[in-house]
Write a protein that holds these residues in place. Sequence first.
Motif, mmCIF file in Angstrom:
data_model
loop_
_atom_site.group_PDB
_atom_site.id
_atom_site.type_symbol
_atom_site.label_atom_id
_atom_site.label_comp_id
_atom_site.label_asym_id
_atom_site.label_seq_id
_atom_site.Cartn_x
_atom_site.Cartn_y
_atom_site.Cartn_z
ATOM 1 N N HIS A 39 27.737 -90.316 113.160
ATOM 2 C CA HIS A 39 28.536 -90.362 114.379
ATOM 3 C C HIS A 39 28.539 -91.794 114.887
ATOM 4 N N ILE A 40 29.465 -92.069 115.790
ATOM 5 C CA ILE A 40 29.620 -93.423 116.334
ATOM 6 C C ILE A 40 28.757 -93.586 117.575
ATOM 7 N N VAL A 92 32.108 -83.198 102.029
ATOM 8 C CA VAL A 92 32.267 -83.575 103.423
ATOM 9 C C VAL A 92 32.874 -82.426 104.223
ATOM 10 N N THR A 93 32.294 -82.138 105.376
ATOM 11 C CA THR A 93 32.871 -81.197 106.317
ATOM 12 C C THR A 93 33.125 -81.960 107.616
ATOM 13 N N LEU A 94 34.394 -82.009 108.026
ATOM 14 C CA LEU A 94 34.757 -82.626 109.304
ATOM 15 C C LEU A 94 34.858 -81.523 110.340
ATOM 16 N N VAL A 95 34.167 -81.737 111.444
ATOM 17 C CA VAL A 95 34.069 -80.729 112.490
ATOM 18 C C VAL A 95 34.842 -81.190 113.718
ATOM 19 N N LYS A 96 35.849 -80.412 114.093
ATOM 20 C CA LYS A 96 36.652 -80.734 115.260
ATOM 21 C C LYS A 96 36.173 -79.897 116.433
ATOM 22 N N PHE A 97 35.716 -80.590 117.456
ATOM 23 C CA PHE A 97 35.236 -79.906 118.658
ATOM 24 C C PHE A 97 36.439 -79.427 119.456
ATOM 25 N N ILE A 98 36.447 -78.160 119.769
ATOM 26 C CA ILE A 98 37.531 -77.578 120.563
ATOM 27 C C ILE A 98 37.015 -77.347 121.962
ATOM 28 N N LYS A 99 37.689 -77.947 122.928
ATOM 29 C CA LYS A 99 37.259 -77.842 124.340
ATOM 30 C C LYS A 99 37.642 -76.503 124.924
ATOM 31 N N VAL A 144 28.305 -83.849 107.229
ATOM 32 C CA VAL A 144 28.896 -82.984 108.254
ATOM 33 C C VAL A 144 29.177 -83.894 109.444
ATOM 34 N N ALA A 145 30.444 -84.221 109.642
ATOM 35 C CA ALA A 145 30.782 -85.254 110.620
ATOM 36 C C ALA A 145 31.757 -84.748 111.684
ATOM 37 N N PRO A 146 31.543 -85.197 112.908
ATOM 38 C CA PRO A 146 32.544 -84.947 113.942
ATOM 39 C C PRO A 146 33.744 -85.866 113.679
ATOM 40 N N TYR A 147 34.803 -85.659 114.402
ATOM 41 C CA TYR A 147 35.960 -86.559 114.329
ATOM 42 C C TYR A 147 35.615 -87.821 115.122
#
Length: 166
Positions: free
Chosen positions: A22-23, A159-166, A130-133
């Motif tokens: 993550h950043i 790689v799994t990109l995980v998009k957090f949904i608000k 496993v990374a967030p956007y």
Amino acid sequence: MISFIDGDVTKVKIDGPYIIPHIVNHSNSLGAGVALSLAKKWPFVKNLYHSWYNDSIYTDELNDDIEWMLGQVQFVQINDDVYVANMIGQATPGGDIIDGVYLAPIRWDCVREAMLRVRAFAKEHGLKIVAPYFGTELAGGTEEALLQLVNELWSELDVTLVKFIK
């Protein structure tokens, strides 16, 4: 292989060992976004991040004299199966104004350097990613820029990109 899911990157269940890159910013704050979620779940991740900033150079069993600068990565082992990669890819939180022009905090050239370091670490330790956007919301970047780098640098990894949904 790259897959996409919705959810919270701190709660994803993946078979086998993995790393969560993550950043983080270059200003020693870990108070928002995914960084905050990681710090709440594993407080020592934040403590080690602050130690790195305070000491300017960080060394432990996973990190060998890494300097505090854009493009660098601090690897933190959570347990036998989970690691976190603190990638310094964001300058001043909120961005900068240079000659009257807004410059978003994200520094994609530095993110690229950090992602190469994560790729090497993941290969060396047999880890999935496993990374967030990362870099796309608070840091001011776009999903297109992130996906281009992921496809270019990590396509040979799991790689799994995980998009957090608000």
